[in-house]
Design a protein around this motif. Structure first.
Motif, PDB file in Angstrom:
ATOM      1  N   LYS A 299       0.357  -2.407   0.989  1.00  0.00           N
ATOM      2  CA  LYS A 299       0.887  -1.077   1.328  1.00  0.00           C
ATOM      3  C   LYS A 299       1.201  -0.230   0.104  1.00  0.00           C
TER       4      LYS A 299
ATOM      5  N   LYS B 231       4.832   5.620   4.252  1.00  0.00           N
ATOM      6  CA  LYS B 231       3.791   5.722   3.225  1.00  0.00           C
ATOM      7  C   LYS B 231       4.336   5.986   1.819  1.00  0.00           C
TER       8      LYS B 231
ATOM      9  N   SER C  39       4.429  -4.600  -2.288  1.00  0.00           N
ATOM     10  CA  SER C  39       3.442  -4.988  -1.278  1.00  0.00           C
ATOM     11  C   SER C  39       2.020  -4.791  -1.793  1.00  0.00           C
TER      12      SER C  39
ATOM     13  N   GLN D  31       7.038   1.076  -1.362  1.00  0.00           N
ATOM     14  CA  GLN D  31       7.607   0.114  -0.418  1.00  0.00           C
ATOM     15  C   GLN D  31       8.921  -0.487  -0.902  1.00  0.00           C
TER      16      GLN D  31
END
Ligand SMILES: Cc1ncc(C[n+]2csc(CCOP(=O)(O)OP(=O)(O)O)c2C)c(N)n1
Ligand SMILES: [Mg+2]
Length: 788
Positions: free
Chosen positions: A111, A101, A108, A104
């Motif tokens: 995400k 978490k 992304s 990234q």
């Protein structure tokens, strides 16, 4: 117009800060909060440094809110650092870079929390995405949906080795065909890839290729320091030396430093008066600063290059850079995985006046007035409108999709009929559908739709056959209101276009519902792009037909075996393989809703269809039946309480399954026939129910498949059959512990008739009967008589 000095100073300071923050992010992940089980973060530090200046120029000055960017995967820390300075990224996520978490590793959309425009990771795909995003913007504009929103530029930051990826070339050709505009590709010409240094003269190949496709090409090679030095006496000789220096040597000298440059220059040029003096006037540090002042690392040169573009034609900037610039391993050919040691970082920190414990402070170490820097960031055009992810309302889907029924049909034919009905009407749904196909429009049955809705092009183009009154089944007229996008054969382009169309609601604030068709086996040709599109949460419907060995005489090379498994395994894609057109209409209806579902709930849809004409059941589509079809299965013939065996089939083998069930029923009790419309949804529902029960003890939730199989006695056998890999349905036995005989196709390549092939691969009625016999005891089951 040259950039104002005060502005240049602030931009240069911010670019230096971006380089620091991105390097510190990586350093932190490795040395301070290692979160990868001792696995070092490679491939980022050098590769990021390469783009820190160019990206700072773009984000802090050149970009406008409507512009969208695909950032080279390994420049992710640079992107996150820029967003951190803008206030859109948190320190915690940076400290947890590459962690669970955290920010990234590669930018992304789904995400990351800091407004990534296009995901990247698999090199080449993000680049092509910008091209198709631009075509989609043209589509939205031509249909009158841009309202007063200004056109954005679609920008890709491209690694020079990334240009090896074939999909980029495929996209270039398609872009040329469609009159691409508003695309900028910035090639980070650091002349290094992951393993090595690139070939000499690569830029010239890029230049002629892009020009050939109608692009403007801007080569940004020399920075301001270099240009000034070239203007000094002897400057010409220095320029010649730089131009002639092989890539490997230049990289090696950048790594070795100013003294090494001096020695080489002296050895190569000898004592030539002015140029020697030019070199001698500079200290080693100054000489290194001069020689590493390539265009890509010079703020003024980059701003000038970007701001000098005064047209909307596509532009390729070839910006000379040094991989790892400013870091101790700059230019070293092994630097892709290179990381600064703790000692090197300490030294570098000192050189930038950054105090221990203050590493994350926005303006630490900069001599400029923080209020000015803050104001500058707040005023950056890109940042003016905050987050730029748009949304669009859900398009109404009618309760039922109509089609003109016939007693015998194929699902491919049915697909054409459903779209034809939509095309005939004037629903909002139909107006938002965009179709595309890689040169198989007609052979996948999109012809009727295209006849009614026309092909898309920014400029009208009549169908000459039509105007000359030559009879032709298809009307091939292009216009700005057309709804079919004609593509060349490259399947990669199809999926990247689907990805761009399927993100239109978030990029353009206007929802499109892409329906793209291709031959099923060629999904594998575009698979990485399909995966990429799903990863970005783009929403589209893939209609793949013909499929399996059922395409029979169409050719062994066109048979598909693995696609049902791909459909099951692909995240973000709900896969279906209906047998009957009635089912297909329910699934398409579900699909258009699913494509508009919230993130995490909705997704894209894959329909594996067939050209096999089979008898269609005449039945009422009850709500229960519709639900079963969408959930993945229903009993075509319900098993009795003492069922000894059931047959579970998917897709075009329905007639064999039905026939075999009849035979088996003559000597085995209570035989059931399970129609499977989606092995994917059935399996996913089962996994989800298990997870739910595990996590919330006491929850009794049963999945659709568990409920369907619940009435079967423990020793009942299951025969599964599909024109695809048998593993697609083989898992059914695990649901409640039944024995399974899984029939399917494991080899391909032989043409023949359907009966020939079904018999050879063991998916015909007799193979099903044999399998049922092997699972049960009792008298032999009567078999189907073979035609002689
Ligand atoms: C499709 C694909 N293949 C391989 C990789 C692994 N990979 C990541 S970066 C890279 C080379 C990068 O070179 P370049 O594009 O020149 O970028 P630079 O590191 O020089 O900035 C490779 C092979 C990948 N990410 N995607
Ligand atoms: Mg490179």
């Amino acid at each position: 117009m040259p950039i104002e000095p005060a502005r240049l100073e602030l931009l240069t300071a911010l670019a230096q800060k971006v380089l620091w923050l991105s390097s510190w992010t990586i350093h932190h992940a490795n040395h301070i909060r290692p979160n990868t089980d001792g696995l070092k973060v490679g491939g980022h530090q050098a590769s990021s440094a390469s783009l820190a200046n160019i990206m700072s120029a773009l984000y802090f000055s050149v970009l406008r809110p409507q512009d969208r960017v695909a950032v080279k995967p390994h420049a992710s820390p640079v992107f996150h650092a820029i967003q951190y300075l803008f206030g859109h990224q948190t320190r915690d996520k940076l400290e947890n870079f590459r962690g669970f978490k955290g920010a990234q590793s590669y930018p992304s959309r789904t995400k990351d929390a800091d407004d990534v425009d296009f995901s990247t990771g698999s090199v080449g795909l993000g680049v092509a995405q910008t091209l198709f995003a631009s075509l989609v913007q043209d589509y939205v504009m031509a249909h009158g949906w841009m309202k007063d929103r200004p056109e954005g530029r679609m920008i890709a930051l491209v690694g020079d080795a990334e240009m090896d990826e074939g999909n980029i070339f495929e996209a270039l050709l398609e872009g040329w065909k469609h009159g691409l505009r508003n695309a900028w590709w910035v090639v980070d010409y650091n002349r290094q890839s992951l393993d090595a240094v690139v070939r000499e003269g690569l830029w010239a190949k890029f230049e002629s290729m892009f020009r050939n496709f109608g692009w403007d090409v801007r080569i940004v090679k020399y920075g301001t320091l270099m240009q000034q030095a070239f203007a000094e006496p002897g400057g010409e000789a220095l320029k010649r030396w730089i131009d002639n220096c092989p890539n490997q040597m230049y990289a090696a000298l950048c790594f070795q430093g100013g003294a090494a440059f001096r020695k080489h220059l002296q050895d190569d040029i000898g004592d030539q008066g002015p140029v020697t003096q030019l070199i001698d006037r500079r200290s080693d540090d100054e000489l290194l600063a001069l020689m590493s002042n390539l265009g890509g690392h010079d703020m003024a040169s980059m701003i000038d290059a970007f701001e000098s573009i005064d047209h909307d034609r596509p532009v390729c900037f070839i910006a000379y850079t040094i991989k790892g610039v400013g870091l101790p391993f700059q230019g070293h050919k092994d630097n892709h995985a290179g990381l600064m040691t703790v000692a090197q970082m300490e030294k570098w920190r000192g050189a930038q006046n950054i105090r221990p414990g203050h590493e994350w402070e926005k303006f630490e170490g900069l001599s400029q007035d923080p209020t000015k820097l803050d104001a500058f960031l707040a005023d950056a055009p890109f940042n003016r409108e905050g987050r730029r992810r748009l949304g669009a309302p859900v398009i109404d889907v009618p309760e039922r999709l109509a089609f003109k029924p016939a007693p015998q049909m194929s699902t491919q034919q049915g697909f054409g009929l459903v779209l034809n009905e939509l095309a005939r009407g004037d629903s909002e749904l139909a107006s938002r559908i965009v179709t595309a196909s890689p040169d198989v429009t007609v052979s996948t049955n999109l012809g009727a739709w295209v006849n009614r809705r026309g092909l898309f092009a920014r400029a009208e183009k009549a169908d000459l056959f039509r105007s000359e009154k030559i009879p032709s089944t298809f009307n091939w007229e292009f216009s700005p209101s057309g709804q079919h996008i004609e593509l060349g054969i490259a399947e990669m382009n199809l999926f990247i276009l689907a990805s761009a169309l399927g993100l239109s609601h978030q990029i353009n604030g206007e929802r499109l519902l892409p329906v793209v068709t291709l031959y099923d086996p060629f999904i594998e040709r575009g698979l990485d792009a399909l995966n990429y599109a799903c990863y970005q949460d783009a929403r589209f419907m893939v209609v793949a037909t013909p499929s399996g060995i059922t395409l029979a005489p169409e050719g062994g090379a066109h048979q598909s075996i693995a696609t049902p498994l791909i459909g099951m395994a692909q995240d973000g894609l709900a896969s279906f393989e209906p047998a009957f057109v009635g089912e297909l209409a329910v699934i398409m209806n579900f699909g258009f809703r699913h494509m508009q579902g919230e993130s995490g709930e909705g997704g894209s849809v894959y329909l594996r269809l067939s050209t096999r004409t089979i008898e269609q059941p005449q039945r009422l589509m009850s709500a229960d039946l519709q639900n079963g079809i969408a959930e993945g299965a229903y009993w075509l013939r319900a098993p009795g309480p003492n069922a000894e065996v059931i047959v579970a089939y998917a897709g075009a083998v329905a007639p064999e399954a039905i026939e075999a069930t009849g035979f088996i029923g003559e000597s085995r009790r209570d035989v059931g026939l399970l129609a499977i419309t989606s092995a994917d949804r059935l399996h996913a529902g089962w996994t989800a129910a298990r997870a739910l029960r595990r996590h919330r003890r006491g929850v009794q939730h049963l999945s659709h498949v568990e409920k369907l199989l619940a009435p079967l006695p423990r020793d009942c056998g299951i025969v599964t059959v599909i024109d695809g890999h048998p593993a697609t349905l083989g898992w059914l036995g695990s649901v409640r512990g039944h024995r399974v005989e899984a029939l399917g196709v494991e080899r391909f390549g032989q043409t023949g008739t359907i009966p020939d092939l079904y018999r050879a691969h063991g998916i015909d009625a007799n193979a099903i009967i044999d399998a049922a016999e092997s699972l049960t005891s009792g008298a032999p089951v009567l078999h189907r008589k073979m035609a002689v």
